[in-house]
Design an enzyme around this catalytic site. Structure first.
Site, PDB file in Angstrom:
ATOM      1  N   SER A 152       0.831  -1.193   0.000  1.00 35.87           N
ATOM      2  CA  SER A 152       0.000   0.000   0.000  1.00 35.87           C
ATOM      3  C   SER A 152       0.877   1.259   0.000  1.00 35.87           C
ATOM      4  CB  SER A 152      -0.970  -0.041   1.179  1.00 35.87           C
ATOM      5  OG  SER A 152      -1.987   0.922   1.058  1.00 35.87           O
ATOM      6  N   ASP A 252      -9.567  -3.992  -5.721  1.00 35.17           N
ATOM      7  CA  ASP A 252      -8.807  -2.984  -4.986  1.00 35.17           C
ATOM      8  C   ASP A 252      -8.752  -1.725  -5.832  1.00 35.17           C
ATOM      9  OD1 ASP A 252      -6.952  -1.438  -3.612  1.00 35.17           O
ATOM     10  OD2 ASP A 252      -5.400  -2.980  -3.560  1.00 35.17           O
ATOM     11  N   HIS A 282      -8.027  -5.197  -1.058  1.00 34.37           N
ATOM     12  CA  HIS A 282      -6.905  -4.545  -0.380  1.00 34.37           C
ATOM     13  C   HIS A 282      -6.870  -4.983   1.088  1.00 34.37           C
ATOM     14  CE1 HIS A 282      -3.871  -1.330  -0.426  1.00 34.37           C
ATOM     15  NE2 HIS A 282      -4.173  -1.166   0.840  1.00 34.37           N
TER      16      HIS A 282
END
Length: 310
Positions: A152, A252, A282
């Site tokens: 991320s 995501d 995610h």
């Protein structure tokens, strides 16, 4: 919207904590309390964990016990939308990687936005990597076999660190491992536009995250540098970077910017492997028992062992 999630992941959603950064203080407090419990319960067998501070640089170092050195190293940067987290967020994963690679795993503490916007956190990560390279001998690390990576926001910082190392020196990076990386503040890809209500992370979270990191009104503007949002980089900006692995999750918002970045790396003649994991979202890697997550974890070990020359 309903999404055809992997059945094991879908069943686990009700037990997963929500990530709501609209109230950042509450989100930080809740995460810190949860992670404190997890860290206290973590199995550290076979790993020596130490906290190191040198000047403004603070790092958590994981080293396999009873392993003759020198060892390769993995400089792994935690995620959290630039606004959450600490090395505690990756503690279990870092312990596991330390044992299974085996390698010295180093996780930096970096300043969080919005209190410390770009480039504060990035400079902390770069300084930590340079410290690791400078002290490789005393740490029992092979300085030519240091990989960087993260998930991320950590993936954004990892590839930005690779850019800084290429341009400034201070360390050698042999590989970049990017897991669901957050790379593009413009949020203009099809997945970023479509996924408004996906689990854990969605378009609204992305907007808040980038506004905190870059400053209100800055995301999407013309002058955001590639070290802040590497997804903006043209292929010629990426020439000379180390080989990369990019893993993306199907449902995501960050999916397509990861794919686009992998394609840009390939256009720059950077050896790159890209993998999309079906039925995932995610943060799905938190569901450790799911078969698809075990595949992701096994692949991480395989890819990193190969990159680190084991």
């Amino acid at each position: 919207m309903r999404y055809p999630l992997d059945p094991e992941l879908a069943a686990a959603l009700a037990m997963m904590p929500e990530v709501d950064i609209t109230d950042l203080a509450a989100a930080r407090s809740a995460q810190a309390a949860e992670l404190a419990v997890q860290v206290a319960a973590a199995d550290t067998t076979g790993v020596e964990v130490s906290e190191i501070r040198s000047g403004e640089v603070a790092l958590r170092v994981y080293r396999p016990t009873r392993m003759p050195g020198p060892l390769p190293a993995f400089f792994r940067i935690h995620g959290g939308g630039f606004v959450l987290g600490s090395p505690d967020a990756d503690h279990d994963t870092n312990l596991d990687l330390c044992r299974r690679l085996p390698a010295v795993v180093v996780s930096p503490y970096y300043r969080l936005a919005p209190e410390h916007p770009y480039p504060a956190g990035l400079e902390d990560c770069y300084a930590g990597l340079c410290w690791l390279a400078k002290h490789a001998d005393s740490l029992g690390v092979r300085p030519q076999r240091i990989a960087v990576g993260g998930d991320s926001a950590g993936g954004c910082l990892a590839t930005a660190v690779a850019l800084l190392v290429r341009d400034r020196g201070g360390a050698q990076v042999c590989f970049q491992y990017l897991e669901s990386p957050s790379l593009d503040d413009r949020l203009a890809t099809p997945s970023a536009r479509r996924f408004h209500d996906t689990p854990v992370w969605n378009r609204c979270s992305g907007r808040l995250s980038w506004a905190a990191y870059l400053g209100c009104g800055v995301p999407g503007s013309a002058d955001v540098p590639v070290t802040a949002a590497p997804g903006r980089a043209a292929p010629e900006d990426l020439a000379g970077l180390p080989p990369a692995y990019v893993g993306v999750m199907e449902f995501d918002p960050l999916r397509d910017e990861g794919i686009d970045y992998a394609r840009s790396l390939l256009s720059a003649r950077v050896p790159t492997e890209l993998h999309l994991f079906p039925g995932t979202f995610h943060g799905a890697v938190m569901v450790r028992h799911a078969a698809v997550v075990q595949r992701i974890t096994a692949e991480a070990v395989t890819v990193l062992r190969r990159a680190l020359d084991w």
